[in-house]
Design an enzyme around this catalytic site. Structure first.
Site, PDB file in Angstrom:
ATOM      1  N   ASP A  69     -51.331  25.469  53.476  1.00  0.00           N
ATOM      2  CA  ASP A  69     -51.747  25.883  52.082  1.00  0.00           C
ATOM      3  C   ASP A  69     -51.064  25.224  51.011  1.00  0.00           C
ATOM      4  O   ASP A  69     -51.597  24.854  49.892  1.00  0.00           O
ATOM      5  CB  ASP A  69     -51.584  27.411  51.509  1.00  0.00           C
ATOM      6  CG  ASP A  69     -50.463  28.109  52.309  1.00  0.00           C
ATOM      7  OD1 ASP A  69     -49.442  27.280  52.655  1.00  0.00           O
ATOM      8  OD2 ASP A  69     -50.367  29.288  52.229  1.00  0.00           O
ATOM      9  N   ASP A 478     -39.277  32.531  52.349  1.00  0.00           N
ATOM     10  CA  ASP A 478     -39.904  33.617  53.260  1.00  0.00           C
ATOM     11  C   ASP A 478     -38.839  33.762  54.719  1.00  0.00           C
ATOM     12  O   ASP A 478     -39.217  34.634  55.100  1.00  0.00           O
ATOM     13  CB  ASP A 478     -41.252  32.728  53.491  1.00  0.00           C
ATOM     14  CG  ASP A 478     -42.216  33.042  52.438  1.00  0.00           C
ATOM     15  OD1 ASP A 478     -42.033  33.698  51.666  1.00  0.00           O
ATOM     16  OD2 ASP A 478     -43.273  32.240  52.556  1.00  0.00           O
TER      17      ASP A 478
END
Length: 791
Positions: A69, A478
């Site tokens: 992405d 993350d």
């Protein structure tokens, strides 16, 4: 993983500069020379980010692509089972091409491959999207700019594929757009595109209208051909399109796309994520009540008999069941065995994701794990994470939860069309797969392992290279961060204790480099005693949470540690700037604005600096009080990277600014920020870092992400900024770069943090030889270097 935070952070990096500079500054006389560097990824072994699409070519074995992405696309190399990056040419100004919303590999001419690129459809991305087309499997690309935006990092990005090639006439392509722009068609191999005005429904589903990121129309989800309705060189006549619309979501054309109608009898109330045609004439569709990748609590799997028009709900766990709390995402059929298919849960976060398999067209299913006397689980798989052992995330959960997990956000799952035993699927952190899938059908365990070698997708928030211990410590989005003991080997673990998903800021004590600090945002709901600040006394090998933190903070921001390691200054994301001795208690600093970026002097333990809105702030009492510097002329807006030189008290460099507001460039101070001089030979600069001095030089080597002589790139100066050499080329640009720094022990070594292409490092071709004493250093202090101060 939850990549939402890291993508939003990019907003601050992307809105500042989106077009090329209009001209150079005074003093520029000739293009900066180049020096050959060899660029490599620092290995994490797993990727570290969301892989929303894996695409197998239908006519050539082992021709496989993966799209990410924010990190571009990759092609599989079967010889060493490694993914090869295809979009490292993407530069600073066209950064949005690293968001890949769809990818199509040509089933007629395997050399051809196409991508729909663009990262956001909202205001964060000023540029329209593009169709990239290649005739050499992605080694080189040509671009067609579309008249609208494309959302590779928008909601619903694991639906697909939105871009497809007609399997009978490969000059024809279709693309399903977002934002209400409908269906588009090319009849010249993707060179030109026109809207299919007869297509009746551009979609109406909006994930959340109250938030800019989630407020756009998701649009069309996938396009699937019934190959039997065409012949070689003649366009396929029957085409199915899935639309993000809970009322009417599946449309069909039986005349090559001239007219369209909603398929009769179709299910309603859910959104179709994938539509896959089986060779027996069945169309399988996975549905969820959200578009993913983070939402979706209910869903079903449906089968359409395209001959009779009969729809059958074949859900392994139907939406009517209380055991269905996830919706369905990934879907694959076995091209070698009609009626054999698999589906994946889209959002089964706890206790784990689930894969389901059927060999009878969905009449019956088996699942990859099931309860066997709660909380015990019977597993039909083994899992090998030796390629990236940190995928345990340093946790030891109680059953039925386990680590490592099978995954999460499994939006795509594929069975090799040439090998029924090979299956791959994308997760929020890596690509998993197996080579013995059909053993499942004999009630034997399949062996799942990491299949992400070469994929490096983490978003890097901070990098430091201390003068001793590991050469590199990273703070990332993350997956928290790593101590990189070996740049060519995956780390054994991420940062833990304290645990938080993203490390936003790192620092080490220049005179005691094993002493380190990091900050992020802890999950206080999960642990009321959590802390958002961690300390290390062994160079980042282990961490422990501080005893206290500023009252009421949610963490984040920037942090600095004094040169001797005794004092901390933390500019929180929400409660202003505070200082502490050892982290046992915190006191609000005075004289400095909230959310200022803070750094420490690398020599004087009492001296700290801050930057906010064009002003430098200086503390000479360990961060207790700050005084605004009289310096003027620094940027009010845009990127801002303030850093202090090791070994020299009071020497600062500042990189930042924006084209829209100005000024923009690189500034230098030798008097603790009282005055700054702007370098005339640097037109734009966004990050500055330091490394070991060049042979014969007494000043640190400078590294910057900048525009010099009209060229964007990464540059090194060995003489204090008087002269620069470009150390990358046009094939190694890595889109938007978040941080750059050198190595204090290796002259010429540079580290690069990116927003989605992981961590890069590079050495001079021919080797990093020599060195030199840097001023202010004794013989045993030749290689000191400070960490990057972040934006």
């Amino acid at each position: 993983m939850r990549k939402f935070m890291r993508k939003l952070r990019m907003m601050g990096l992307t809105v500042a500069v989106v077009t090329a500079s209009l001209g150079g500054l005074a003093g520029t006389t000739a293009a900066a020379p180049s020096e050959a560097y060899e660029w490599k990824n620092v290995v994490t072994g797993a990727g570290g980010g969301f892989v929303p699409g894996i695409i197998f070519n239908e006519s050539e074995k082992d021709l496989i692509y993966a799209r990410t992405d924010i990190g571009g696309a990759y092609r599989w190399n079967a010889a060493d089972e490694r993914w090869i990056p295809l979009t490292d040419f993407v530069g600073w100004d066209d950064w949005n091409k690293n968001g890949v919303d769809a990818l199509a590999t040509d089933p007629v001419d395997p050399d051809r491959v196409y991508m729909a690129v663009g990262t956001y459809t909202n205001s964060w991305d000023q540029n329209n999207g593009s169709i990239l087309r290649s005739t050499d499997r992605g080694d080189t690309w040509q671009t067609t700019t579309l008249p609208f935006k494309v959302g590779g990092n928008m909601p619903g990005r694991s639906m697909g594929e939105r871009l497809t090639v007609d399997p009978n006439d490969n000059s024809i392509l279709y693309f399903g757009a977002r934002s209400g722009h409908g269906l588009w068609k090319s009849i010249d191999y993707g060179v030109t595109w026109n809207e299919v005005t007869s297509f009746p429904n551009p979609g109406n589903y909006v994930q959340d209208p109250s938030n800019e990121y989630t407020s756009d129309i998701v649009g069309l989800a996938w396009i699937t051909f019934d190959k039997t309705t065409g012949s070689a060189g003649q366009a396929t006549q029957t085409i199915y399109v899935g639309v993000a619309d809970k009322a009417q979501s599946v449309y069909r054309s039986t005349n090559g796309g001239l007219t369209w109608s909603a398929v009769a009898g179709q299910p309603t109330g859910y959104i179709p994520h994938h539509g896959v045609f089986d060779s027996d004439g069945s169309l399988y569709i996975t549905y969820s009540d959200g578009v993913g990748p983070y939402d979706g609590e209910k869903g079903d799997v449906w089968k359409l008999n395209t001959t009779t028009g009969v729809w059958t709900n074949i859900s392994p766990v139907p939406s009517s069941s209380t055991d269905n709390y996830f919706g369905y995402g990934g879907l694959a059929v076995d091209a070698q065995n009609p009626g054999t298919l698999m589906v994946a849960t889209l959002n089964s976060w706890w206790p784990d994701a689930t894969l389901f398999r059927s060999t009878d067209g969905g009449a019956t299913w088996t699942r990859i794990w099931e309860f066997e006397g709660y909380p015990n689980r019977k597993l039909r798989y083994t899992q090998d994470i030796s390629a990236a052992p940190w995928l345990t995330f340093g946790t030891n959960p109680a059953p039925p939860e386990t680590t490592p997990k099978l995954g999460w956000m499994i939006g795509d799952l594929e069975i090799d069309p040439f090998d029924s035993d090979r299956m791959m699927y994308g997760t929020g952190a890596t690509i998993y797969g197996t080579k013995n899938l059909t053993d499942w059908d004999d009630d034997e365990k399949i062996n799942i392992s990491v299949m992400a070698k070469g994929v490096e997708e983490i978003a890097v928030l901070d990098l430091i290279s201390p003068p001793s211990g590991a050469h590199l410590i990273s703070g990332v989005g993350d997956v928290s961060g790593f101590r990189h003991n070996n740049l060519e080997q995956a780390p054994a673990t991420i940062f833990t204790s304290p645990n938080y998903s993203s490390t936003e800021s790192l620092d080490f004590a220049e005179l005691s480099p094993n002493t380190m600090v990091r900050v992020g945002k802890a999950d206080y709901a999960a642990d009321p005693n959590a802390k958002s600040i961690g300390l290390s006394s062994d160079g980042g090998t282990t961490w422990y949470k501080a005893n206290a933190e500023p009252a009421g903070t949610t963490g984040g921001g920037t942090v600095a540690i004094s040169a001797d390691g005794n004092r901390l200054v933390w500019s929180t994301s929400d409660k202003g700037v505070h200082y502490s001795t050892g982290g046992n208690s915190w006191t609000a600093s005075t004289g400095i604005p909230a959310q200022a970026k803070v750094v420490s002097d690398r020599v004087n333990p009492n001296k700290f600096y801050g930057f906010a809105a064009g002003k430098i702030y200086v503390s000479v009492n360990g961060g207790a009080t700050f005084t605004a510097s009289p310096a003027t002329g620094l940027p009010m807006e845009g990127n801002a990277d303030l850093d202090a030189v090791p070994g020299v008290e009071g020497e600062l460099w500042f990189a930042g600014g924006s084209e829209e507001e100005g000024p923009y460039g690189l500034w230098h101070s030798t008097d603790s920020g009282a005055t700054f001089t702007k370098l005339a030979n640097v037109e734009e600069a966004d990050s500055i870092g330091f490394g070991k001095a060049a042979p014969g030089q007494s000043v640190v080597a400078l590294y910057t992400v900048a525009q010099i002589d009209g060229t964007r790139g990464f540059f090194r100066s060995d003489d204090g900024g008087a002269n620069w050499v470009r150390i990358n080329d046009d094939q190694h640009q890595y889109a938007r770069v978040t941080t750059i720094t050198g190595d204090p022990r290796l002259y010429g070594r540079v580290y690069l943090g990116t927003n989605g292409r992981g961590i890069l490092y590079a050495d001079r071709v021919g080797g990093n030889n020599g060195g030199g004493r840097r001023r202010g250093y004794s013989s045993d202090q030749l290689c000191d270097y400070t960490g990057y101060s972040r934006i």
